[in-house]
Design a protein around this motif. Structure first.
Motif, PDB file in Angstrom:
ATOM      1  N   THR A  67       1.478  -2.339  10.125  1.00 15.96           N
ATOM      2  CA  THR A  67       2.526  -3.255   9.686  1.00 15.96           C
ATOM      3  C   THR A  67       2.111  -4.699   9.924  1.00 15.96           C
ATOM      4  OG1 THR A  67       4.240  -1.616  10.109  1.00 15.96           O
ATOM      5  CG2 THR A  67       4.933  -3.908  10.051  1.00 15.96           C
ATOM      6  N   GLN A 105       9.547  -1.431   5.554  1.00 13.96           N
ATOM      7  CA  GLN A 105       9.711  -0.069   6.068  1.00 13.96           C
ATOM      8  C   GLN A 105      11.167   0.392   5.951  1.00 13.96           C
ATOM      9  OE1 GLN A 105       7.386   0.040   9.602  1.00 13.96           O
ATOM     10  NE2 GLN A 105       7.607   2.238   9.874  1.00 13.96           N
ATOM     11  N   ASP A 181       4.986  -0.930   2.917  1.00 16.48           N
ATOM     12  CA  ASP A 181       4.928  -0.441   4.293  1.00 16.48           C
ATOM     13  C   ASP A 181       5.677   0.884   4.414  1.00 16.48           C
ATOM     14  OD1 ASP A 181       4.633  -0.108   6.960  1.00 16.48           O
ATOM     15  OD2 ASP A 181       5.519  -2.023   7.546  1.00 16.48           O
ATOM     16  N   GLU A 182       4.965   1.970   4.419  1.00 10.81           N
ATOM     17  CA  GLU A 182       5.548   3.318   4.476  1.00 10.81           C
ATOM     18  C   GLU A 182       6.779   3.444   3.580  1.00 10.81           C
ATOM     19  OE1 GLU A 182       5.859   5.214   8.284  1.00 10.81           O
ATOM     20  OE2 GLU A 182       4.555   3.709   9.201  1.00 10.81           O
TER      21      GLU A 182
HETATM   22 MG   LIG Z   1       4.717   0.105  11.039  1.00 12.11          MG
END
Ligand SMILES: [Mg+2]
Ligand SMILES: Nc1ncnc2c1ncn2[C@@H]1O[C@H](COP(=O)(O)OP(=O)(O)O)[C@@H](O)[C@H]1O
Lengths: 278, 370
Positions: A67, A105, A181-182
């Motif tokens: 991240t 995220q 991010d994910e």
């Molecule tokens: Mg992360």
């Protein structure tokens, strides 16, 4: 630059490999968080070059700085030392030119805006007119399977649907560089497969450059041209694995020997990171 | 699930002994039910509507409708007797009868609650309010409570009609001139300074302790000073209101501006949105619940502040002035009439703000409906 996203979606153009122009260029970059007790070295000596049209996945255990690295590229975090350019500019200059779209995220939707107005938020900021905003919103919401949910509010949607809205919001912005991010971490397996295919197709047909953080090895292999394996404390790049599957990917490809071999290499790299750490 | 219904038959039976007891007193001697025409008439109407409601096919609403004449006649009886010079302080029978009527009203409200929107949301609360005022009237007059202690609603209503001109002037002086201006200035300044203090951190650090200090000073401390500074007329009252409303608004706005999450701010930053755009598109919407909180607290504070401030010197008009002078002259019904005006004003301000809040922040978790 910046014209690829406005080209008609045509295989002929998109399958032409993009010229190897560096979009993100990172050299010996380090970042140390000055936490209250003791400083945390989140990134240590990172060297990474991401070319135009690349799909780069960052993979590694929690806390290895994935991240943070993405946030440095986005100018949301300042490196302690080292050099980084985005589109040949400093990250700040690139951000001010709106060089990238970022999928966080968490969905980060604004609860007072409807789904549609969440998707059109960045479009309002860049000053597009209303019809164009609505056209893009409808297009991207359809892509993530949320057509018909325009007038709903975020809290009327499940967590997975909210995350898909945030993906649609980033796509509607039509950035050449997509930082994610994910993005699919909160989704169920089936939706995830579906969105993986969609994302892969979008990347292939538009020639976008993607930097993608994930925990899933098969997701990384399925989507990427290159996989960056990272290890924690301090956050380092262990290995960069070329993922030379054909650009056109299908979910069935995951059963192929080539796919399995690459996945094994990634798994191996991750395991090595652990033995190195402990 | 059906709502539990109170059975009516035991209720009627319990009320029966009432008719053996006096319905009132006339010239120091008890008055029996059969000696009073109004009592018999009321009783007849009550019985008739009970019988009709019991033996006709009915829905919740028709039952309530059929019972209405009985309720009305029953409730009217004490008032009619009082007007006829009958004393009620020894009238055990009448009070028992009235208890039965109230139980009947209870039953009717229960039935109406089962009905659709309008009845449930408007008629039931309205009936409840009317019941409270009615009990106040009957209680105060029936037991001859001195009007200095508590005047009956009818005499307050009388004061409202005979004193309309005065009350209007008071309202204009206190609410329109002092409260409204002071409120707008106080809230506006609190908001503006909060925006500034949010950009200039030392301002927030310097102002907040000072704000706590000012909030701790009671109105009775501020009011005389403001009268010295700004004179007897409304500006000194408006100034009191400004002082009282400024800091609550400042504190609430600052809290609201801090309410945006880091990730929401990062999103704006990733779009290269500047300070003002971020303020308008993200931080102020997020601050709305806090802003309304401040506005609502202040609407109450402003009214109290202006009225109390008028106790410390005022031209011969204003709600606070009216209360203080009429108390001294024992005209309690005028005092109460002023209180009614103040109460309605405060409720309308608060209610209006609440309504606006629900409309503006319908997205907020506390108001969400799926
Ligand atoms: Mg992360
Ligand atoms: N704002 C911050 N302040 C202090 N430490 C941080 C901050 N953000 C991240 N870290 C630390 O930096 C390291 C890397 O974090 P992160 O990039 O979020 O990891 P990942 O995304 O790979 O799970 C972790 O040890 C984390 O605790």
């Amino acid at each position: 630059m910046g014209s690829s996203s406005t080209l008609p979606v045509a295989e002929a153009i998109a399958t032409t490999p993009a010229e190897n122009r560096p979009i993100v260029d990172i050299r010996t970059l380090s970042l140390i968080f000055k936490a209250a007790d003791k400083p945390v070295t989140a990134l240590d000596g990172i060297d990474l070059r991401i070319n135009s049209g690349d799909f780069v996945s960052l993979i590694g255990p929690s806390g290895c700085g994935k991240t943070t690295l993405l946030r440095v590229i986005a100018d949301l975090e300042q490196p302690t030392s080292g050099d980084i350019t985005v589109n040949g500019l400093t990250p700040e200059a690139a951000r001010l030119k709106r060089a990238y779209g970022y999928v966080f995220q968490a969905p980060a939707l604004y609860p007072w805006r409807t789904v549609e107005r969440n998707v059109t938020l960045p479009l309002e900021i860049i000053g597009l007119d209303k019809t164009e905003r609505q056209r893009r919103s409808a297009q991207q919401l359809a892509l993530v399977g949320l057509a018909g949910f325009e007038k709903k509010f975020p809290w009327q949607l499940s967590g997975g649907m909210q995350q898909r809205v945030s993906i649609a919001r980033a796509l509607a912005f039509e950035p050449d560089l997509l930082l994610m991010d994910e993005p699919f971490g909160a989704l169920d397996e089936i939706t995830r497969d579906h969105l993986n295919s969609q994302l892969s197709r979008l990347w292939r047909t538009t020639g976008k450059t993607c930097v993608f953080v994930t925990h899933s090895i098969s997701e990384a292999v399925f989507l990427s041209t290159r996989i960056v394996v990272m290890s924690p404390r301090p956050g380092r790049i262990l290995d960069v694995i070329d993922c030379d599957l054909p650009r056109e990917r299908s979910l069935e490809m995951r059963e192929s020997q080539r796919f399995q071999d690459i996945a094994a290499r990634v798994r191996h790299g991750l395991a090595e990171g652990h033995s190195y750490d402990e | 699930m059906h709502a539990r219904r109170s059975p009516m038959t035991p209720l009627v039976l319990l009320t029966l002994p009432a008719f053996a007891l006096p319905v009132g007193g006339l010239a120091e001697s008890p008055l029996a039910w059969w000696q009073s025409t109004p009592a018999l008439l009321a009783l007849a109407i009550v019985l008739a509507s009970l019988v009709l409601a019991r033996w006709t096919p009915r829905t919740a609403f028709t039952e309530a409708l059929l019972l209405a004449p009985g309720l009305f006649a029953g409730a009217a009886l004490p008032l009619v007797l009082l007007d006829g010079g009958v004393a009620l302080d020894q009238a055990a029978g009448l009070w028992m009868f009235l208890a039965g009527i109230l139980a009947l009203l209870w039953h009717v409200m229960e039935r109406l609650t089962e009905c659709s929107g309008f009845f449930r949301h408007l008629l039931v609360p309205a009936l409840f309010g009317v019941m409270l005022i009615y009990l106040w009237e009957v209680g105060v007059r029936g037991f001859q409570v001195p009007s200095v202690l508590l005047p009956p609603p009818s005499s307050i209503a009388g004061a409202l009609t005979t004193q309309t001109a005065n009350l209007e002037d008071d309202f204009f002086q206190t609410v329109i001139k002092a409260v409204l201006r002071g409120y707008l200035w106080g809230c506006g300044a609190g908001f503006a300074v909060a925006i500034l203090a949010d950009r200039v951190p030392f301002l927030a650090r310097g102002l907040l302790p000072f704000g706590n200090l000012v909030s701790a000073i009671p109105v009775v401390g501020i009011a005389p000073i403001m009268v010295m500074w700004f004179g007897f007329d409304w500006p000194s009252k408006a100034a009191v209101v400004v002082v009282m409303t400024f800091f609550p608004m400042l504190v609430n706005t600052l809290a609201g501006l801090a309410a945006s999450e880091a990730i929401q701010l990062d999103l704006m930053r990733s779009y290269a949105a500047g300070y003002w755009r971020t303020l308008l598109m993200l931080r102020l919407p997020n601050a709305m619940p806090f802003l309304f909180n401040g506005l609502k607290i202040n609407s109450t504070l402003a009214l109290i502040g202006a009225i109390v401030a008028e106790f410390f010197g005022t031209p011969v008009v204003g709600m606070g002035f009216r209360i203080s002078t009429e108390v001294a002259r024992m005209n309690l019904s005028i005092v109460w009439a002023t209180i009614v005006v103040a109460g309605i004003t405060g409720s309308l301000m608060y209610g209006g703000l609440s309504w606006l809040e629900r409309t503006v922040t319908a997205w907020h978790p506390s108001y969400r409906r799926r």
